[in-house]
Scaffold this motif. Structure first.
Motif, PDB file in Angstrom:
ATOM      1  N   PRO A 141     -39.079  42.875  96.045  1.00  0.00           N
ATOM      2  CA  PRO A 141     -37.700  42.420  96.314  1.00  0.00           C
ATOM      3  C   PRO A 141     -36.623  43.420  95.875  1.00  0.00           C
ATOM      4  O   PRO A 141     -35.552  43.466  96.489  1.00  0.00           O
ATOM      5  CB  PRO A 141     -37.587  41.119  95.499  1.00  0.00           C
ATOM      6  CG  PRO A 141     -39.002  40.626  95.421  1.00  0.00           C
ATOM      7  CD  PRO A 141     -39.827  41.890  95.268  1.00  0.00           C
TER       8      PRO A 141
ATOM      9  N   TYR B 182     -34.647  45.406  98.299  1.00  0.00           N
ATOM     10  CA  TYR B 182     -35.035  45.014  99.661  1.00  0.00           C
ATOM     11  C   TYR B 182     -33.816  44.443 100.373  1.00  0.00           C
ATOM     12  O   TYR B 182     -33.289  43.404  99.972  1.00  0.00           O
ATOM     13  CB  TYR B 182     -36.165  43.990  99.600  1.00  0.00           C
ATOM     14  CG  TYR B 182     -36.623  43.471 100.948  1.00  0.00           C
ATOM     15  CD1 TYR B 182     -37.458  44.234 101.757  1.00  0.00           C
ATOM     16  CD2 TYR B 182     -36.211  42.225 101.403  1.00  0.00           C
ATOM     17  CE1 TYR B 182     -37.878  43.759 102.994  1.00  0.00           C
ATOM     18  CE2 TYR B 182     -36.631  41.740 102.638  1.00  0.00           C
ATOM     19  CZ  TYR B 182     -37.452  42.514 103.421  1.00  0.00           C
ATOM     20  OH  TYR B 182     -37.871  42.028 104.644  1.00  0.00           O
TER      21      TYR B 182
ATOM     22  N   PHE C 245     -31.284  43.326  97.963  1.00  0.00           N
ATOM     23  CA  PHE C 245     -31.534  42.325  96.903  1.00  0.00           C
ATOM     24  C   PHE C 245     -31.541  43.048  95.554  1.00  0.00           C
ATOM     25  O   PHE C 245     -32.186  44.081  95.408  1.00  0.00           O
ATOM     26  CB  PHE C 245     -32.854  41.595  97.145  1.00  0.00           C
ATOM     27  CG  PHE C 245     -33.047  40.375  96.276  1.00  0.00           C
ATOM     28  CD1 PHE C 245     -32.444  39.172  96.613  1.00  0.00           C
ATOM     29  CD2 PHE C 245     -33.814  40.434  95.116  1.00  0.00           C
ATOM     30  CE1 PHE C 245     -32.605  38.040  95.817  1.00  0.00           C
ATOM     31  CE2 PHE C 245     -33.986  39.310  94.310  1.00  0.00           C
ATOM     32  CZ  PHE C 245     -33.381  38.104  94.666  1.00  0.00           C
TER      33      PHE C 245
ATOM     34  N   CYS D  56     -37.473  36.397  92.810  1.00  0.00           N
ATOM     35  CA  CYS D  56     -36.497  35.361  93.161  1.00  0.00           C
ATOM     36  C   CYS D  56     -36.713  34.171  92.230  1.00  0.00           C
ATOM     37  O   CYS D  56     -37.858  33.774  91.974  1.00  0.00           O
ATOM     38  CB  CYS D  56     -36.659  34.909  94.605  1.00  0.00           C
ATOM     39  SG  CYS D  56     -36.320  36.203  95.818  1.00  0.00           S
TER      40      CYS D  56
ATOM     41  N   HIS E  85     -34.547  32.441  97.435  1.00  0.00           N
ATOM     42  CA  HIS E  85     -33.765  33.679  97.285  1.00  0.00           C
ATOM     43  C   HIS E  85     -32.716  33.612  96.187  1.00  0.00           C
ATOM     44  O   HIS E  85     -31.714  34.349  96.241  1.00  0.00           O
ATOM     45  CB  HIS E  85     -33.119  34.093  98.619  1.00  0.00           C
ATOM     46  CG  HIS E  85     -34.097  34.244  99.745  1.00  0.00           C
ATOM     47  ND1 HIS E  85     -33.724  34.315 101.058  1.00  0.00           N
ATOM     48  CD2 HIS E  85     -35.458  34.327  99.722  1.00  0.00           C
ATOM     49  CE1 HIS E  85     -34.813  34.433 101.825  1.00  0.00           C
ATOM     50  NE2 HIS E  85     -35.871  34.439 101.025  1.00  0.00           N
TER      51      HIS E  85
ATOM     52  N   ASP F  80     -40.713  33.386  92.741  1.00  0.00           N
ATOM     53  CA  ASP F  80     -41.340  34.014  93.909  1.00  0.00           C
ATOM     54  C   ASP F  80     -41.535  35.497  93.606  1.00  0.00           C
ATOM     55  O   ASP F  80     -40.576  36.224  93.335  1.00  0.00           O
ATOM     56  CB  ASP F  80     -40.439  33.809  95.137  1.00  0.00           C
ATOM     57  CG  ASP F  80     -41.140  34.174  96.450  1.00  0.00           C
ATOM     58  OD1 ASP F  80     -42.089  34.981  96.424  1.00  0.00           O
ATOM     59  OD2 ASP F  80     -40.700  33.667  97.497  1.00  0.00           O
TER      60      ASP F  80
ATOM     61  N   THR G 263     -43.346  39.176  94.708  1.00  0.00           N
ATOM     62  CA  THR G 263     -43.990  40.019  95.721  1.00  0.00           C
ATOM     63  C   THR G 263     -44.196  41.399  95.125  1.00  0.00           C
ATOM     64  O   THR G 263     -43.235  42.018  94.651  1.00  0.00           O
ATOM     65  CB  THR G 263     -43.137  40.138  97.000  1.00  0.00           C
ATOM     66  OG1 THR G 263     -42.718  38.847  97.409  1.00  0.00           O
ATOM     67  CG2 THR G 263     -43.938  40.797  98.123  1.00  0.00           C
TER      68      THR G 263
ATOM     69  N   ASP H   2     -47.584  38.305  98.275  1.00  0.00           N
ATOM     70  CA  ASP H   2     -46.372  37.479  98.170  1.00  0.00           C
ATOM     71  C   ASP H   2     -46.778  36.053  97.826  1.00  0.00           C
ATOM     72  O   ASP H   2     -47.541  35.428  98.572  1.00  0.00           O
ATOM     73  CB  ASP H   2     -45.655  37.551  99.533  1.00  0.00           C
ATOM     74  CG  ASP H   2     -44.297  36.877  99.582  1.00  0.00           C
ATOM     75  OD1 ASP H   2     -43.782  36.455  98.527  1.00  0.00           O
ATOM     76  OD2 ASP H   2     -43.749  36.792 100.709  1.00  0.00           O
TER      77      ASP H   2
ATOM     78  N   GLU I 274     -45.247  29.156 103.310  1.00  0.00           N
ATOM     79  CA  GLU I 274     -44.358  28.955 102.167  1.00  0.00           C
ATOM     80  C   GLU I 274     -43.372  27.812 102.399  1.00  0.00           C
ATOM     81  O   GLU I 274     -42.155  28.010 102.429  1.00  0.00           O
ATOM     82  CB  GLU I 274     -43.621  30.248 101.834  1.00  0.00           C
ATOM     83  CG  GLU I 274     -43.027  31.004 103.016  1.00  0.00           C
ATOM     84  CD  GLU I 274     -42.397  32.335 102.572  1.00  0.00           C
ATOM     85  OE1 GLU I 274     -41.458  32.314 101.775  1.00  0.00           O
ATOM     86  OE2 GLU I 274     -42.872  33.399 103.054  1.00  0.00           O
TER      87      GLU I 274
ATOM     88  N   TRP J   8     -27.160  35.835  99.402  1.00  0.00           N
ATOM     89  CA  TRP J   8     -28.599  35.592  99.268  1.00  0.00           C
ATOM     90  C   TRP J   8     -28.957  34.141  98.979  1.00  0.00           C
ATOM     91  O   TRP J   8     -29.851  33.581  99.604  1.00  0.00           O
ATOM     92  CB  TRP J   8     -29.186  36.452  98.121  1.00  0.00           C
ATOM     93  CG  TRP J   8     -29.373  37.871  98.516  1.00  0.00           C
ATOM     94  CD1 TRP J   8     -28.580  38.938  98.184  1.00  0.00           C
ATOM     95  CD2 TRP J   8     -30.415  38.397  99.350  1.00  0.00           C
ATOM     96  NE1 TRP J   8     -29.067  40.076  98.750  1.00  0.00           N
ATOM     97  CE2 TRP J   8     -30.187  39.777  99.467  1.00  0.00           C
ATOM     98  CE3 TRP J   8     -31.517  37.833  99.998  1.00  0.00           C
ATOM     99  CZ2 TRP J   8     -31.031  40.610 100.217  1.00  0.00           C
ATOM    100  CZ3 TRP J   8     -32.357  38.657 100.742  1.00  0.00           C
ATOM    101  CH2 TRP J   8     -32.099  40.031 100.841  1.00  0.00           C
TER     102      TRP J   8
ATOM    103  N   GLU K 156     -45.877  29.095  97.809  1.00  0.00           N
ATOM    104  CA  GLU K 156     -46.251  30.130  98.788  1.00  0.00           C
ATOM    105  C   GLU K 156     -47.562  30.811  98.428  1.00  0.00           C
ATOM    106  O   GLU K 156     -47.803  31.139  97.270  1.00  0.00           O
ATOM    107  CB  GLU K 156     -45.155  31.214  98.839  1.00  0.00           C
ATOM    108  CG  GLU K 156     -45.511  32.409  99.725  1.00  0.00           C
ATOM    109  CD  GLU K 156     -44.387  33.429  99.859  1.00  0.00           C
ATOM    110  OE1 GLU K 156     -43.568  33.542  98.925  1.00  0.00           O
ATOM    111  OE2 GLU K 156     -44.346  34.101 100.904  1.00  0.00           O
TER     112      GLU K 156
HETATM  113  N1  MF3 Z   1     -40.558  36.562  98.641  1.00  0.00           N
HETATM  114  C1  MF3 Z   1     -39.697  36.068  99.680  1.00  0.00           C
HETATM  115  C2  MF3 Z   1     -40.600  35.585 100.779  1.00  0.00           C
HETATM  116  O1  MF3 Z   1     -41.412  34.773 100.498  1.00  0.00           O
HETATM  117  C3  MF3 Z   1     -38.732  37.074 100.192  1.00  0.00           C
HETATM  118  C4  MF3 Z   1     -37.755  37.508  99.200  1.00  0.00           C
HETATM  119  S1  MF3 Z   1     -36.776  38.695  99.911  1.00  0.00           S
HETATM  120  C5  MF3 Z   1     -35.666  39.012  98.704  1.00  0.00           C
HETATM  121  O2  MF3 Z   1     -40.631  36.012 101.890  1.00  0.00           O
HETATM  122  F1  MF3 Z   1     -35.015  40.028  99.103  1.00  0.00           F
HETATM  123  F2  MF3 Z   1     -34.916  37.921  98.531  1.00  0.00           F
HETATM  124  F3  MF3 Z   1     -36.311  39.257  97.614  1.00  0.00           F
END
Ligand code: MF3
Ligand code: CO
Ligand code: CO
Length: 257
Positions: free
Chosen positions: A59, A62, A65, A70, A79, A97, A99, A108, A204, A222, A236
């Motif tokens: 993230p 990204y 962000f 998140c 988000h 969340d 990733t 993720d 998710e 966001w 998720e």
């Molecule tokens: N992890 C989120 C998803 O499940 C996406 C977060 S994008 C961000 O797809 F930029 F907010 F981090």
């Protein structure tokens, strides 16, 4: 339309990334306590991913962000941006969340945590949302359609008097964070793309206690909240379709999947 089918070697790399993401959720659990800020949770995860896992928090930066995970508390659907000013208190529910990118591939996954003592109605929302994810995972195999996945989620969520968020969805994932296909959490059986061995994607579901309508923060661009400010929950996983079912690449050790 181009859905990337992964080779067994690529799925191996996705499994490594998926397991790292799952380990971050295992690691952070004991820190989710009344009094901690979501900014501190972000720093702990960031340091763990970068320094212990030698991986990249996807993230961060990204599409602009600003943080590494998140954190979505109570009426925040998804988000949520971690911040030092957001202090968790007993009774809150939070989705974390995570990733990670390892060796070029993404994993993720997100889960819900209860902060201190949480009311039964919130626990029920969390449980039914997780059941939606698990019921969807149960049917994933070659020949199953994306509409079938959406249908089981919508069916179980609505049967429990919750609403399903429609503006945000699961997604194909691999070298790219969000790739085709879009995995909607509502739909009709026997419609949409048929699943094939080697597809990798997330499921998710986001369920709301009240209406399904969402609001995107104009301030930070966001944070997505429920329009009626009632609670929302999300879980998720990242999956790979196998010859006869699927492998949950982000499975945690406490899960029987
Ligand atoms: N992890 C989120 C998803 O499940 C996406 C977060 S994008 C961000 O797809 F930029 F907010 F981090
Ligand atoms: Co995702
Ligand atoms: Co995610």
């Amino acid at each position: 339309m181009s859905i990337h089918i992964k080779s067994p070697e690529e799925v191996d790399k996705m499994r490594v990334a998926g397991q790292l993401a799952a380990e971050v959720l295992d690691m952070i659990g004991s820190h989710v306590q009344p009094g901690i800020s979501t900014g501190e949770l972000d720093r702990i995860c960031h340091d763990y991913i970068v320094n212990k896992q030698h991986a990249i928090p996807a993230p961060l930066n990204y599409n602009g962000f600003p943080k590494s995970i998140c954190t979505s508390v109570n009426h925040v659907i998804c988000h949520g941006i971690p911040s030092d000013g957001k202090i968790l208190k007993s009774g809150d529910i939070i989705n974390i969340d995570v990733t990670v990118i390892k060796d070029g591939f993404h994993g993720d996954t997100s889960k819900m945590f209860c902060v201190g003592e949480v009311p039964d109605h919130a626990k029920r929302l969390i449980r039914v949302t997780q059941e939606c994810l698990y019921k969807a995972i149960d049917i994933v195999r070659p020949g199953c359609t994306l509409g079938d996945i959406g249908h089981v989620i919508q069916q179980h969520g609505e049967a429990n008097n919750y609403s399903i968020v429609r503006e945000y969805c699961g997604h194909g994932i691999g070298r790219i964070f969000h790739e085709e296909p879009q995995v909607l959490h509502f739909g009709r059986p026997n419609t949409g793309t048929e699943l094939r061995e080697g597809m990798t994607f997330t499921i998710e579901p986001m369920l709301n206690a009240g209406s399904r309508y969402t609001k995107l923060s104009r301030k930070d661009g966001w944070t997505v909240t429920t329009k009626d400010r009632r609670l929302s929950a999300q879980w998720e996983h990242t999956l790979a379709v196998t010859a006869d079912g699927c492998e949950v690449l982000t499975r945690r050790h406490d899960e029987n999947l």
